[in-house]
Scaffold this motif. Structure first.
Motif, short mmCIF file in Angstrom:
data_model
loop_
_atom_site.label_atom_id
_atom_site.label_comp_id
_atom_site.label_asym_id
_atom_site.label_seq_id
_atom_site.Cartn_x
_atom_site.Cartn_y
_atom_site.Cartn_z
N THR A 232 0.82 -1.20 0.00
CA THR A 232 0.00 0.00 0.00
C THR A 232 0.86 1.26 0.00
O THR A 232 0.63 2.18 -0.79
N ILE A 233 1.86 1.31 0.87
CA ILE A 233 2.75 2.47 0.93
C ILE A 233 3.50 2.64 -0.38
O ILE A 233 3.59 3.75 -0.92
N LYS A 234 4.01 1.56 -0.91
CA LYS A 234 4.77 1.63 -2.17
C LYS A 234 3.87 2.14 -3.31
O LYS A 234 4.28 2.99 -4.09
N ASN A 235 2.64 1.65 -3.38
CA ASN A 235 1.72 2.10 -4.43
C ASN A 235 1.38 3.58 -4.28
O ASN A 235 1.26 4.30 -5.27
N LEU A 236 1.22 4.04 -3.04
CA LEU A 236 0.95 5.47 -2.82
C LEU A 236 2.12 6.33 -3.26
O LEU A 236 1.93 7.38 -3.88
N VAL A 237 3.33 5.91 -2.97
CA VAL A 237 4.52 6.67 -3.39
C VAL A 237 4.65 6.65 -4.90
O VAL A 237 4.86 7.69 -5.54
N LEU A 238 4.52 5.48 -5.51
CA LEU A 238 4.69 5.35 -6.96
C LEU A 238 3.63 6.12 -7.74
O LEU A 238 3.88 6.60 -8.83
N SER A 239 2.43 6.24 -7.16
CA SER A 239 1.36 6.96 -7.85
C SER A 239 1.41 8.47 -7.58
O SER A 239 0.62 9.22 -8.13
N GLY A 240 2.32 8.90 -6.71
CA GLY A 240 2.46 10.31 -6.41
C GLY A 240 1.48 10.83 -5.37
O GLY A 240 1.37 12.02 -5.15
N ARG A 241 0.76 9.93 -4.70
CA ARG A 241 -0.21 10.35 -3.68
C ARG A 241 0.41 10.46 -2.30
O ARG A 241 -0.20 11.01 -1.38
N LEU A 242 1.62 9.96 -2.11
CA LEU A 242 2.35 10.09 -0.85
C LEU A 242 3.76 10.56 -1.19
O LEU A 242 4.45 9.94 -1.99
N GLU A 243 4.15 11.69 -0.64
CA GLU A 243 5.47 12.25 -0.93
C GLU A 243 6.34 12.15 0.31
O GLU A 243 5.90 12.46 1.42
N LEU A 244 7.56 11.71 0.11
CA LEU A 244 8.52 11.59 1.20
C LEU A 244 9.24 12.92 1.37
O LEU A 244 9.69 13.53 0.39
N ILE A 245 9.35 13.37 2.60
CA ILE A 245 9.94 14.68 2.89
C ILE A 245 11.27 14.48 3.60
O ILE A 245 11.36 13.71 4.55
N GLY A 246 12.28 15.18 3.16
CA GLY A 246 13.58 15.16 3.83
C GLY A 246 14.46 13.99 3.42
O GLY A 246 15.56 14.18 2.97
N GLY A 247 13.98 12.80 3.60
CA GLY A 247 14.75 11.63 3.20
C GLY A 247 15.72 11.13 4.24
O GLY A 247 16.47 10.20 3.98
N GLY A 248 15.73 11.71 5.42
CA GLY A 248 16.63 11.23 6.46
C GLY A 248 16.07 10.01 7.17
O GLY A 248 14.86 9.83 7.26
N TRP A 249 16.95 9.17 7.65
CA TRP A 249 16.53 8.01 8.42
C TRP A 249 15.86 8.48 9.71
O TRP A 249 14.88 7.92 10.16
N VAL A 250 16.42 9.53 10.28
CA VAL A 250 15.87 10.20 11.45
C VAL A 250 16.04 11.70 11.24
O VAL A 250 16.76 12.13 10.34
N MET A 251 15.41 12.50 12.07
CA MET A 251 15.65 13.93 12.00
C MET A 251 16.96 14.23 12.73
O MET A 251 17.14 13.84 13.88
N ALA A 252 17.84 14.89 12.07
CA ALA A 252 19.16 15.16 12.64
C ALA A 252 19.07 16.16 13.79
O ALA A 252 18.34 17.14 13.71
N ASP A 253 19.80 15.88 14.85
CA ASP A 253 19.91 16.81 15.97
C ASP A 253 21.24 17.54 15.79
O ASP A 253 22.30 17.00 16.09
N GLU A 254 21.16 18.75 15.32
CA GLU A 254 22.39 19.47 14.99
C GLU A 254 23.18 19.91 16.21
O GLU A 254 24.32 20.31 16.10
N ALA A 255 22.57 19.85 17.38
CA ALA A 255 23.29 20.26 18.58
C ALA A 255 24.38 19.24 18.95
O ALA A 255 25.35 19.59 19.60
N THR A 256 24.24 18.01 18.53
CA THR A 256 25.20 16.98 18.92
C THR A 256 25.81 16.25 17.74
O THR A 256 26.60 15.35 17.92
N THR A 257 25.44 16.60 16.53
CA THR A 257 25.86 15.83 15.37
C THR A 257 26.96 16.54 14.59
O THR A 257 26.87 17.73 14.32
N HIS A 258 27.97 15.79 14.19
CA HIS A 258 29.00 16.30 13.30
C HIS A 258 28.51 16.08 11.87
O HIS A 258 27.75 15.15 11.60
N TYR A 259 28.93 16.90 10.95
CA TYR A 259 28.40 16.81 9.59
C TYR A 259 28.67 15.45 8.94
O TYR A 259 27.91 15.02 8.08
#
Length: 87
Positions: A11-38
């Motif tokens: 279901t998720i794959k079909n929604l993405v392939l049909s353009g009805r679900l868009e992925l935002i950012g693409g990160g595995w997690v949201m980066a915490d810039e206070a503790t993360t090195h680039y």
């Protein structure tokens, strides 16, 4: 996506392939810039974008980056997102 089972995955794959679900950012997690090195940001985005590409192909490539960190984001993180999105 194993936690969703075969039906949920399809279901998720079909929604993405049909353009009805868009992925935002693409990160595995949201980066915490206070503790993360680039380097960790690059590793995290590399891992997650490889997964999205293998799972959804070109349809899964994020077109929008989103950083909701309440303290803002660094210039370097904005540049990394820009390079990744325009690549």
């Amino acid at each position: 996506m194993d936690e969703y089972g075969e039906y949920g995955y399809t279901t998720i794959k079909n929604l993405v392939l049909s353009g009805r679900l868009e992925l935002i950012g693409g990160g595995w997690v949201m980066a915490d810039e206070a503790t993360t090195h680039y380097i960790e940001l690059i590793d995290m985005y590399s891992l997650s974008l490889t997964f999205l590409n293998q799972t959804f192909g070109k349809c899964g490539h994020p077109k929008v980056g989103w950083q909701i960190d309440p303290f803002g984001h660094s210039k370097e993180h904005a540049n990394l997102l820009r390079m990744r999105i325009l690549y």
